[in-house]
Write an enzyme that holds these catalytic residues in place. Structure first.
Site: not given
Length: 264
Positions: A101, A104-106, A201
């Site tokens: 996660l 993928t997020e940051s 996402y």
């Protein structure tokens, strides 16, 4: 309790770490720096392992080793390890899921800011942090606190854990809610909303998670909400985790901000 993930079309996953140590992932090669991890058109069942990856010593796969090497090249990942492990233990969430996660997020950039104002490693919205009791004070604003990896991961992981409970046995819906908001998932009839960004996402996080933890038996339950076995192909329309929407609705009860682990 176990469930099978629904099938969809496969996604290619590409990634690299830039000169600043930030990891980048996409469902297509945006430029020559991206290397292929998973080819579109393939599918897999974790009962049989990942196709074409080849198991190495200790049961690891080539894809898993490549991802871990990429993560280890990122200073942001190395600095976030302890916070991620603390959160995984506290909420009974797989460490590998949090890895996927955050990647993928940051891209493990603790200073990441999205166009919609989500902040830090887990791209937490200030309103979400406020619902969990994160408050600005004389020493730091809410925004400044969310740039602290410990505070950001503690808050984001608690929200993810609540979403996993809200959508039991459907990790894909919990992830979709983390990206688009649980209201969007519920409005879509408890399905992944038809937003290209959100579908990409979910596909990217689930694919990275499957590479990092390819075992045949992923246990389900309120702690992790994961199926007993993952069998899936992943859809990957163009997009990315750029339009954050992780704001719980007013009726969703939220606990106080989680206590942070003591620093040595």
């Amino acid at each position: 309790m176990a469930a099978l993930w629904p099938l969809a079309q496969a996604a290619s996953i590409y990634g690299y770490v830039d000169e600043k140590g930030v990891a980048h992932f996409a469902s297509e090669p945006l430029d020559a720096r991206y290397q292929l991890f998973f080819k579109a058109g393939q599918s897999f069942d974790t009962a049989a392992g990942l196709p074409g990856a080849g198991a190495g010593r200790g049961g690891s796969t080539a894809a898993q080793r490549s991802l871990l090497a990429m993560f280890d090249a990122s200073p942001g990942y190395r600095n976030a390890k302890r916070a991620l492990r603390d959160a995984a233990h506290r909420h009974d969430i797989d460490y590998e899921l949090l890895q996927a996660l955050v990647a993928t997020e940051s891209g493990f950039d603790p200073q990441a800011v999205s166009p919609k104002g989500a902040l830090g490693l887990m791209q937490v919205m200030p309103d979400t942090a406020a619902r969990y009791g994160v408050r600005g004070d004389a020493r730091a604003t809410v925004e400044a606190k969310l740039f602290d990896p410990r505070q950001n991961v503690a808050t984001g992981s608690r929200y993810l854990a609540d979403l996993i409970v809200l959508f039991p046995g459907r990790l894909d819906l919990a992830l979709a809610a983390y990206n688009a908001g649980e209201g969007a998932v519920q409005k879509a009839g408890n399905r992944i909303p038809n937003y290209p960004e959100t579908r990409n996402y979910v596909a990217t996080v689930m694919q990275l998670y499957a590479y990092l933890k390819p075992e045949a038996a992923l246990r389900a339950g309120t702690g992790g909400g994961k199926p007993g076995r993952v069998r899936m192909e992943l859809a990957g329309p163009k997009g990315g985790a750029i339009g954050r929407g992780n704001v719980p609705p007013p009726g969703m009860a939220m606990p106080a901000a989680p206590a942070l682990p003591e620093t040595p």
